[in-house]
Design an enzyme around this catalytic site. Structure first.
Site, mmCIF file in Angstrom:
data_model
loop_
_atom_site.group_PDB
_atom_site.id
_atom_site.type_symbol
_atom_site.label_atom_id
_atom_site.label_comp_id
_atom_site.label_asym_id
_atom_site.label_seq_id
_atom_site.Cartn_x
_atom_site.Cartn_y
_atom_site.Cartn_z
ATOM 1 C CB CYS A 143 67.404 -0.155 60.351
ATOM 2 S SG CYS A 143 67.143 0.664 61.923
ATOM 3 C CB CYS B 275 70.200 1.261 63.543
ATOM 4 S SG CYS B 275 69.984 1.786 61.849
ATOM 5 C CE LYS C 67 74.818 1.750 65.217
ATOM 6 N NZ LYS C 67 75.352 2.420 64.036
ATOM 7 C CD GLU D 110 78.468 2.999 64.225
ATOM 8 O OE1 GLU D 110 77.980 4.127 64.438
ATOM 9 O OE2 GLU D 110 77.878 2.128 63.563
ATOM 10 C CG HIS E 124 76.413 23.418 85.682
ATOM 11 N ND1 HIS E 124 77.577 23.283 84.970
ATOM 12 C CD2 HIS E 124 76.760 23.396 86.985
ATOM 13 C CE1 HIS E 124 78.586 23.185 85.810
ATOM 14 N NE2 HIS E 124 78.115 23.260 87.046
ATOM 15 C CD GLU F 126 77.291 23.107 81.595
ATOM 16 O OE1 GLU F 126 77.506 22.258 82.482
ATOM 17 O OE2 GLU F 126 77.069 24.303 81.836
#
Lengths: 123, 534
Positions: free
Chosen positions: B84, B89, B92, B244, B509, B514
């Site tokens: 990681c 992670c 990346k 990715e 909003h 939403e």
């Protein structure tokens, strides 16, 4: 005759100048509050850490440079805009760094001989 | 007996000079300094191993952590922290961010920013910044371990589980080391511990059956540590690792092709996977579908020539690339542990360690978790949580087991995809098509409007049980900041959220998130699912 060079500097400009003259070396820097005529700093943590750091200096790599840098008086240090804080990104004293790497030890971390030795002996 | 303070630098057990109370064998000469019992020895200093050992230490256990990184074929290696932190992670996400910023710079002009001249990306600047951050994380872990009175052993080579004895497992670590005189020395260090935890994770696979694959290709182990740009790159694979990587390479301006044998993002909702790859194709990543690489050759100019079979036509194709990145799966790190000798059972196909719900293996007092465990998600957060719970159970603090259900994830492709729960296919398979209701919506992020960006693949899907309380079985979102959007909904999911809960939630909003609270068109109705203006 030690296997490293110790350079004493005072203030940001002197520190930068001395570092630029030694590019290419493995550089360690110890930042401390200014020392008074009795040899004591206004920064109590610096007073506590210094002998511990000095105790591990035999582990410094061959040919490395150790800067002992006094940052200034207490009011200068407390100013959040001082060059050490702004440019070198120091957050507190004492700070021990290996210049040009992410390796650093800050404040209470400098009290631990193990950590200091780890930084000095790291590849 | 020799003073260990002097010999310790040879065995590279740094941090251990003062008290090396272990048995050391050197060329048959034993330097016995006393025995040492650990409560816990953790093999593997990655996401799982570190979380487990730090938790155990905080609970007052005497812990030893062992970490070893076998250099990749290309010679890449890294510090503590595991996949990681070093080759997963963290780098990346940072490189993904670099790519997103490139897109943002293009959008910026529509928002009024005056950007003189064309924008270009410098790999070395990005790589150095990313690598420095990773190094600071390595350092941070080292300081933490040292701080907590750990004994951290940096193994150079192999860890072999040699014997198992009653309540104490004896690990035999054998490492050939090259010292100054370049003579290989064999050191054996024995640690005894009440419990042993294996968290060695996995490494990328090379397709060794393809000529030239190993000699000329790289993997995710290498891409983040390259000092120079990989240039025109072929990414082979259709996993999230492949997509990715291809995504950020395209984003920083490199000509990138993804070679897929069958389907993208196997295991994920396939409709969502299609949206992800559609977006990537629209944004400049080339895809070579139904293609199987045959060979990789290095030409005299230095470029790599890849030959592959187009499975649809049966014909062979050829093209040249500067780099070939294999992202064809990961293999567990168990080979060098000598687990068979101790009797730890593995899954024959995957090679992973068979584990029970409490992470125990077939051998008492030996546990395994993280990527190395059979059937476990290959994710950092689950490894961390499982590791902490394991430490607490071993210290007698709790009986709580790790809950591997309802784990939310996000794929950080150029158009990000976040999800929690079941895919539509999985929900159909478990409950039957007639027993589920799928609500969906195509939406347009507000920020895309001024930037004149195409939002065709920005989509939301909520898979629910049909009738009754309409419990949510799965939630899927493609769009910007998918990880941030999905995290909050994952908590609702964990609490057993229903469609009613979702509809009762008032949206914030204007956001993309939403739109999840506003879903009302079902797939079954056949109505147009495009969201109109507010």
């Amino acid at each position: 005759m030690s296997h490293y060079e110790e350079v004493k500097v005072h203030g940001y400009d002197e520190f930068c100048k001395a570092v630029s003259e030694r590019k290419g070396n493995d550089i360690f820097a110890y930042f401390s509050g200014d020392i008074d005529t009795q040899g004591l700093s206004w920064c109590p943590d610096c007073v506590k850490a210094e002998p511990i750091v000095r105790g591990e200096m035999s582990h410094l790599p061959e040919g490395s440079v150790f800067f002992y840098c006094q940052v200034g008086e207490r009011p200068y240090w407390k100013d959040p805009n001082n060059e050490f804080k702004k440019t070198l990104k120091l957050s507190g004293v004492p700070t021990l760094i290996r210049y040009g790497t992410p390796q650093k030890l800050v404040e209470e971390e400098c009290f631990k001989a193990d950590l200091v030795r780890m930084m000095f002996t790291e590849d | 007996m020799s003073n260990l303070r002097h010999t310790c630098w040879l065995c590279l057990l740094w941090s251990h000079y003062q008290h090396c109370p272990i048995e050391i064998e050197w060329h048959g000469i034993w330097f016995v300094t006393g025995t040492f019992d650990y409560d816990l020895v953790v093999i593997g200093g990655g996401s799982g191993g570190l979380a487990c050992s730090k938790e155990a230490a905080q609970l007052g256990q005497k812990v030893a952590v062992l970490d070893y990184v076998e250099p990749s074929v290309k010679g890449t290696k890294w510090g503590i922290g595991g996949t990681c932190v070093n080759v997963g992670c963290i780098p990346k996400k940072l490189m993904h961010q670099a790519a997103l910023l490139g897109t943002a710079l293009k959008d910026a002009q529509k928002y009024g920013w005056q950007i003189p001249g064309p924008i270009s990306h410098d790999w070395s600047t990005m790589a150095e910044a990313v690598q420095n951050h990773v190094r600071s994380l390595n350092w941070g872990h080292r300081v933490q371990l040292q701080d907590n009175l750990f004994f951290f052993y940096e193994l150079l080579f192999h860890t072999i589980l040699k014997e198992y004895n009653f309540n104490t497992a004896i690990l035999h670590f054998v490492f050939p080391i090259e010292v100054i005189m370049s003579l290989p020395l064999v050191w054996q260090i024995m640690l005894t511990a009440k419990n042993i935890v294996i968290a060695t994770g996995g490494r990328p696979k090379y397709p060794t059956h393809i000529p030239g694959a190993v000699e000329h290709g790289i993997t995710s182990d290498d891409i983040f540590w390259l000092k120079e740009s990989p240039g025109k790159t072929l990414v082979v694979g259709a996993s999230y690792v492949a997509l990715e990587c291809a995504g950020f390479l395209t984003g920083i301006g490199l000509e990138t092709t993804v070679m897929v044998r069958s389907i993208p993002l196997r295991g994920f909702d396939q409709q969502m996977a299609g949206l992800v790859t559609d977006y990537m194709e629209a944004y400049g990543t080339k895809f070579s579908w139904r293609s199987v690489p045959k060979s990789v050759d290095k030409l005299s100019s230095g470029v790599l020539q890849v030959t592959w079979t187009d499975e649809q036509t049966g014909k062979d194709q050829r093209d040249t690339f500067d780099s070939v990145l294999w992202a064809v799966g990961r293999a567990p790190e168990t080979k060098t542990l000598g687990l068979e000798k101790v009797g730890v059972k593995l899954n024959k196909e995957s090679g992973k360690i068979l584990v029970a719900a409490d992470e125990s293996t077939s051998v008492p007092n030996i546990y395994a978790f993280g990527d190395i465990g059979e059937g476990r998600p290959e994710l950092t957060p689950t490894a961390i949580k499982a590791g902490k719970l394991l430490a607490r159970r071993l210290a007698g603090q709790t009986n709580e087991l790790m809950n591997y259900d309802n784990v939310a994830t996000t794929v950080f492709t150029p158009l990000e995809y976040g999800c929690v729960g079941l895919s539509e296919e999985e929900a159909e398979s478990r409950h039957g098509k007639d027993s589920i209701e799928v609500y969906h919506a195509f939406y347009k992020p507000l920020e895309f409007t001024v930037a004149e960006r195409d939002a065709s693949q920005c989509y939301i899907k909520v898979v629910c049980k049909r009738g009754g309380d309409q419990r949510i079985l799965g939630l899927h979102f493609t769009g910007p900041n998918a990880g941030e959007v999905t995290q909050g909904f994952a908590m609702g999911f964990q609490c057993g959220a229903t469609l009613t809960h979702l509809k009762e939630t008032v949206g914030i909003h204007p956001t993309c998130a939403e739109e999840l609270t506003k879903v009302n068109v079902s797939k079954r109705s056949g109505l147009d699912a495009t969201v109109t203006g507010c």
